[in-house]
Design an enzyme around this catalytic site. Structure first.
Site, PDB file in Angstrom:
ATOM      1  N   ASP A  88       1.086  -0.701  -0.178  1.00 42.20           N
ATOM      2  CA  ASP A  88      -0.076  -0.264   0.080  1.00 42.20           C
ATOM      3  C   ASP A  88       0.984   1.156   0.320  1.00 42.20           C
ATOM      4  OD1 ASP A  88       1.064   0.135   2.754  1.00 42.20           O
ATOM      5  OD2 ASP A  88      -0.716   0.035   3.472  1.00 42.20           O
ATOM      6  N   GLY A  89       2.232   1.141   0.005  1.00 43.71           N
ATOM      7  CA  GLY A  89       3.367   2.482  -0.298  1.00 43.71           C
ATOM      8  C   GLY A  89       3.717   3.049   1.047  1.00 43.71           C
ATOM      9  N   ARG A 112      13.912  25.225   6.171  1.00 42.68           N
ATOM     10  CA  ARG A 112      14.751  26.836   5.609  1.00 42.68           C
ATOM     11  C   ARG A 112      12.437  27.161   5.463  1.00 42.68           C
ATOM     12  NH1 ARG A 112      16.239  25.965  -0.560  1.00 42.68           N
ATOM     13  NH2 ARG A 112      15.013  24.121   0.096  1.00 42.68           N
ATOM     14  N   ASP A 151      23.770  35.985  -0.484  1.00 42.96           N
ATOM     15  CA  ASP A 151      22.961  37.066   0.062  1.00 42.96           C
ATOM     16  C   ASP A 151      23.753  37.703   1.315  1.00 42.96           C
ATOM     17  OD1 ASP A 151      22.264  35.004   1.706  1.00 42.96           O
ATOM     18  OD2 ASP A 151      20.879  34.224  -0.297  1.00 42.96           O
ATOM     19  N   LYS A 162      20.178  38.917  -3.178  1.00 43.33           N
ATOM     20  CA  LYS A 162      18.955  38.566  -4.032  1.00 43.33           C
ATOM     21  C   LYS A 162      17.508  38.834  -3.410  1.00 43.33           C
ATOM     22  CE  LYS A 162      18.451  34.144  -2.227  1.00 43.33           C
ATOM     23  NZ  LYS A 162      18.786  32.200  -1.752  1.00 43.33           N
ATOM     24  N   ASP A 211      27.545  29.087   0.065  1.00 40.74           N
ATOM     25  CA  ASP A 211      26.301  29.037   0.552  1.00 40.74           C
ATOM     26  C   ASP A 211      26.294  28.154   1.768  1.00 40.74           C
ATOM     27  OD1 ASP A 211      23.500  29.791   0.601  1.00 40.74           O
ATOM     28  OD2 ASP A 211      22.765  30.307  -0.381  1.00 40.74           O
TER      29      ASP A 211
HETATM   30  C1  R5P Z   1      18.294  30.613   1.125  1.00 42.72           C
HETATM   31  O1  R5P Z   1      18.864  31.791   1.811  1.00 42.72           O
HETATM   32  C2  R5P Z   1      19.776  29.799   1.398  1.00 42.72           C
HETATM   33  O2  R5P Z   1      20.776  30.376   1.635  1.00 42.72           O
HETATM   34  C3  R5P Z   1      19.619  29.200  -0.254  1.00 42.72           C
HETATM   35  O3  R5P Z   1      20.559  30.256  -1.386  1.00 42.72           O
HETATM   36  C4  R5P Z   1      19.103  28.472  -0.645  1.00 42.72           C
HETATM   37  O4  R5P Z   1      18.219  28.186  -0.592  1.00 42.72           O
HETATM   38  C5  R5P Z   1      19.002  27.764  -2.590  1.00 42.72           C
HETATM   39  O5  R5P Z   1      18.301  27.319  -2.837  1.00 42.72           O
HETATM   40  P1  R5P Z   1      18.147  27.263  -4.842  1.00 42.72           P
HETATM   41  O6  R5P Z   1      19.441  26.311  -4.502  1.00 42.72           O
HETATM   42  O7  R5P Z   1      17.387  26.466  -5.463  1.00 42.72           O
HETATM   43  O8  R5P Z   1      18.818  28.649  -5.218  1.00 42.72           O
END
Ligand code: R5P
Length: 285
Positions: A33-34, A92, A163, A187, A213
């Site tokens: 059933d998954g 996030r 950002d 950004k 990042d």
């Molecule tokens: C956002 O503030 C995070 O620091 C990343 O810049 C973001 O989540 C990256 O997501 P994506 O690769 O989809 O642009």
């Protein structure tokens, strides 16, 4: 005893080696059933004081595995259950972005909290999400390790974050690398897969740039940032992140943008996981 979710098997094995604790056999199955079944029969056979469930929650299934493994080890008699989320999914979504939206990070933290005595995670998007967990939750910082795989011969390097929120990360990587400038882009997120990047003033012509990042998800942020650099006569461009989620066509986007290399850690197990955070997590345990 270390008990691994299916998403973090190499991380769990590294942790078992570092802590010199046994790595439990686990079974993952799916019913017709998954519905999922994640089980740890090994734990039931032993008198385990502390069970450490290790799983990056990169999908809804991975979330469910964590809940099942926590329950399985408690049921098997573990006195203490520790949950290690090398990457915490839904982190996030740390606020209700529109009326009627959930605070998803809080919702998943509450669910995970019910089955554990302690939580560890690595570089959550905002450290404040640790407060959503009921038992103590600790954020391990892997940022300085991002410098490890970078080439030693970077030409007048600039460490950029896409950002303002990630500029500290870029500064940490620069400090760990030992030389270079730092700056950040502005950004604006237009949708889940579209972002607009405004260039920083820093001179990048003929210089090597490392864009840093916390996570590369769809790759939109990074590929836009790299595209902006390409218009300004940059030298080589490297991208590095803690969590190389690299969903959908992220790798293609980055390659088309002209990225020289992609580096990440093993919080999410990908071929770009050049650094292991397991030793840092082991130190916290
Ligand atoms: C956002 O503030 C995070 O620091 C990343 O810049 C973001 O989540 C990256 O997501 P994506 O690769 O989809 O642009």
């Amino acid at each position: 005893m270390i008990v691994s979710g299916s998403s973090s098997q190499a991380f769990a094995a590294a942790l078992a080696r570092d802590l010199e604790e046994p790595l439990a056999a686990v079974e993952y199955d799916r019913f017709p059933d998954g519905e999922l079944l994640a089980a740890a029969p090994d734990v039931a056979d032993r008198d385990v004081d502390r069970a450490i469930v290790v799983a990056s929650t990169t999908s809804s299934d991975a979330h469910l595995e964590v809940l099942q493994l926590q329950d399985a080890v408690r049921e098997a008699g573990a006195d203490e259950v520790v949950t290690v989320l090398p990457y915490m999914g839904y982190g996030r979504q740390d606020k209700a972005f529109e009326a009627g939206h959930p605070i998803s990070a809080r919702a998943v933290a509450r669910a995970i909290s019910t089955g554990t005595d302690r939580v560890l995670t690595v570089n959550p998007h905002e450290e404040s999400i640790c407060g959503f967990f009921e038992p103590t939750a600790t954020a391990v910082d892997a940022a300085d390790q991002l410098a490890d795989p970078l080439p030693a011969d970077l030409e007048e390097p600039v460490f950029l974050s896409p950002d303002a929120g990630a500029v500290e990360l870029a500064e940490t990587v620069r400090d760990a690398y030992g030389r270079g400038a730092t700056d950040y882009f502005e950004k604006t997120r237009l949708s889940g897969t579209e972002v607009e990047i405004s260039p920083s003033d820093v001179a990048v012509a003929d210089r090597d740039v490392v864009v840093t990042d916390d996570i590369i998800a769809t790759g939109s942020t990074m590929s836009e940032a790299v595209g902006v650099l390409g218009e300004r006569g940059v030298g080589r461009v490297f991208v590095t992140c803690v969590h190389p989620l690299l969903a959908r066509d992220a790798v293609t986007k980055l390659s088309r943008a002209g990225v020289e290399a992609i580096y990440g850690t093993d919080t999410i197990e990908r071929q770009y996981s050049a650094v292991s955070v397991a030793p840092s997590v082991a130190d916290e345990l």
